[in-house]
Enzyme design. Structure first.
Site, PDB file in Angstrom:
ATOM      1  CD  GLU A  45     -44.007  23.982 -77.977  1.00  0.00           C
ATOM      2  OE1 GLU A  45     -44.036  24.245 -76.758  1.00  0.00           O
ATOM      3  OE2 GLU A  45     -43.058  23.369 -78.517  1.00  0.00           O
ATOM      4  CE  LYS A 122     -43.611  22.134 -73.720  1.00  0.00           C
ATOM      5  NZ  LYS A 122     -42.824  23.171 -74.456  1.00  0.00           N
ATOM      6  CB  CYS A 158     -42.436  20.407 -77.449  1.00  0.00           C
ATOM      7  SG  CYS A 158     -40.752  20.619 -78.115  1.00  0.00           S
ATOM      8  CG  LEU A 313     -14.712  40.442 -98.073  1.00  0.00           C
ATOM      9  CD1 LEU A 313     -15.386  39.264 -97.385  1.00  0.00           C
ATOM     10  CD2 LEU A 313     -15.168  40.522 -99.525  1.00  0.00           C
ATOM     11  CB  THR A 424     -17.357  38.562 -89.543  1.00  0.00           C
ATOM     12  OG1 THR A 424     -16.311  39.447 -89.124  1.00  0.00           O
ATOM     13  CG2 THR A 424     -18.219  39.256 -90.584  1.00  0.00           C
TER      14      THR A 424
END
Length: 579
Positions: A45, A122, A158, A313, A424
């Site tokens: 698509e 569509k 779809c 980190l 994070t």
């Protein structure tokens, strides 16, 4: 009439707006399919532009560029090789002036003999979750079959497969094989859902089906591919691998009962499907999630041309897993980690961050934020005198200064080196506001944005045992065991633990899933065995943190109710619900 047809399923990774690059990908897929003897190549698509286009598809010059590329691709089919079915936009009213709301169609172009033979648009436009198709597209009419070299193909796009109306119309008007081109993003358990929906359409119409899906990351969405073919007897002769580009030729033959596809490449689906001749794997639940996170980050960084990522980190589980995913997605040389200790950072966290960096083979720098804490304390003391403004005797103000000092440090390094800051935070903490705006929430992308904390631990344990396909990181352990087993802590004050401020994560996540994914009532969640006061507290924290989430960076979507376009709540919200 033709009795045999070789149809190539071209599962490609387009880049949004890179029309010439996408054209080159389609040409390469056609050449590969032609070398394998294909008569027809089916792509996904809106493949010529990328999907979803959002408001970009309302630009006339964008539409003109897409149409020109499709016509250029059509000319290639004059060589006597395979024709193509490719997705792209079309205009329903060439004379309309911008903005073109409702004047653009999401179409499938049929290319053969050097020209655009016809197109189908569509019909069923999704308008839920991440999809706003009704905002920008107009709906096409119910389609009839396309006669391609003596075979009547029923072409759908779809969402047209998710309800029976279009497939029934195609069957009633004489289609022999159903072909669905898709831009269907990954969600938990969606692979099985797609196949079961295809089974319903096959059962209703008695026709076989070809399902071709896009692969690759586009902002928050990750398209997992996993294209397949399904015979009229519901057997699954073709199933392409997930998360990678692939071109596979399916061989079809007409028999007394219609068209049948011979067995070809059959990669086991990532969900634990038992039927259709394909067995599930023991790790089927975790592997596709991890690979989705990898692909989403890889494509976001590469398609936006960042040289790499930088992240803090901390010695905790979230940053350790984020670093591991980043290394697997990009390679260790493109991941830069920084440990930013404060006076409250434990020796264990310093050691764990060092060990995580060593296992991953990444660069780890250390920048103390204590001078920044002292500077802010001195700067603010004249104004905040009497409000515990000193850095060593504070409240959430001083805790937030620590988090924002770290965010400022990462952004400064990012500005100089060009590396994108990787946030994070996980979904559990972002849900309840256990995160600092302009602090640990800074960044260009968050790979764990839709990952609950309990799943963070499961992913870390799994990755320590399995090296995923296409991973660029090392085999074996990548998250130190102590990071997984120690109690989580933000380490913003002495002896701090997450559970000082939050319910245990297994309790918190179960409540959050009920509130977010299921819109469950307070009474219903209490009936599941949770304490009413705890449920009410979590619900209020969830609602009050909406203003933070509105300012958060994008991140990979894996659930049905990811924050952002999936779940849209007002910031100003006085609804309190039952006591």
């Amino acid at each position: 009439m033709a009795d045999r047809l070789k149809i190539a399923l071209a599962q490609t990774n387009p880049t949004m707006g890179d029309i010439q690059g996408n054209l080159a990908r389609l040409r390469a897929a056609r050449m590969e399919a032609a070398a394998k003897g294909a008569d027809l190549v089916v792509a996904s698509e809106m493949v010529i532009t990328g999907y979803p286009t959002e408001d970009l598809v309302l630009k006339p010059m964008f539409l003109d560029a897409a149409r020109a590329a499709i016509e250029e691709l059509a000319k290639d089919t004059a060589d006597g090789g395979p024709g193509m079915i490719v997705g792209g936009p079309s205009r329903s009213d060439a004379g309309a002036k911008p903005p073109l709301f409702g004047k653009v169609l999401n179409s499938a172009y049929i290319l053969d003999e050097g020209k655009v033979v016809t197109l189908r648009s569509k019909y069923d436009l999704p308008n839920y979750g991440v999809f706003d198709d009704k905002r920008v597209f107009g709906a096409g009419p119910l389609p009839g079959p396309v006669n391609y070299r003596g075979v009547r193909l029923g072409v759908m796009i779809c969402e047209d497969m998710w309800t029976p109306e279009v497939s029934e119309c195609l069957e009633e008007s004489g289609s022999e094989i159903l072909i669905v081109i898709n831009g269907s993003p990954y969600e938990l358990e969606k692979t099985e859902e797609r196949i079961q929906l295809a089974v319903q359409r096959v059962t209703e119409t008695g026709l076989p089906i070809i399902y071709v899906n896009q692969v690759g990351g586009q902002d928050e969405l990750v398209f997992d591919g996993a294209s397949f073919a399904l015979n009229a007897d519901n057997s699954l002769p073709i199933h392409l691998p997930a998360f990678v580009e692939a071109v596979e030729v399916s061989q079809w033959e007409r028999g007394d009962s219609g068209w049948h596809c011979a067995n070809g490449l059959r990669e086991a689906p990532d969900s634990g499907l038992e039927g259709n001749g394909l067995g599930g794997r023991a790790d089927a639940g975790i592997e596709p999630i991890y690979r989705t996170l990898m692909l989403g980050l890889r494509d976001y960084v590469n398609k936006n041309r960042f040289p790499g990522v930088i992240l803090g980190l901390s010695g905790g589980i979230d940053s350790a897993l984020s670093a591991a995913i980043a290394v697997d997605a990009l390679g260790p040389e493109r991941v830069h980690c920084v440990m930013m200790p404060s006076p409250y950072t434990s020796r264990e966290s310093l050691e764990d961050a060092d060990e995580a960096a060593r296992l991953l083979g990444v660069k780890l720098d250390q920048v103390s934020i204590e001078p920044a804490m002292q500077a802010f304390g001195g700067m603010l003391e004249p104004i905040l005198n009497g409000y515990a403004a000193k850095a060593n005797a504070g409240d959430t103000t001083e805790e937030n200064i620590q988090a924002r000092s770290r965010g400022l440090t990462l952004m400064a390094i990012s500005n100089k080196l060009g590396y994108m800051v990787l946030s994070t935070g996980n979904k559990s903490e972002v849900s309840v506001g256990y995160a600092t705006l302009y602090g640990d929430m800074v960044g260009g992308y968050n790979v764990l944005k839709d990952v609950y904390k309990t799943l963070v631990f499961a992913l870390a344990r799994w990755r320590n045992q399995v090296l995923p396909p296409d991973a660029m990181g090392p085999a074996g352990r990548v998250v130190p065991e102590r990071i997984i087993t120690k109690p989580p802590s933000a380490e913003l004050k002495p002896d701090q633990k997450d559970e000082d401020s939050l319910p245990p994560y297994d309790v918190l996540d179960d409540i959050l899933k009920a509130l977010i994914e299921d819109e469950e009532s307070i009474a219903g969640i209490v009936a599941r065995g949770h304490d009413r006061d705890t449920v009410n507290r979590v619900w209020r924290m969830l609602e009050l943190a909406e203003y933070k989430r509105r300012q958060a960076c994008p991140g990979v979507k894996i659930t049905r109710r990811a924050f952002g376009r999936d779940r849209r709540y007002p910031i100003t919200n006085a609804f309190k619900g039952p006591a």
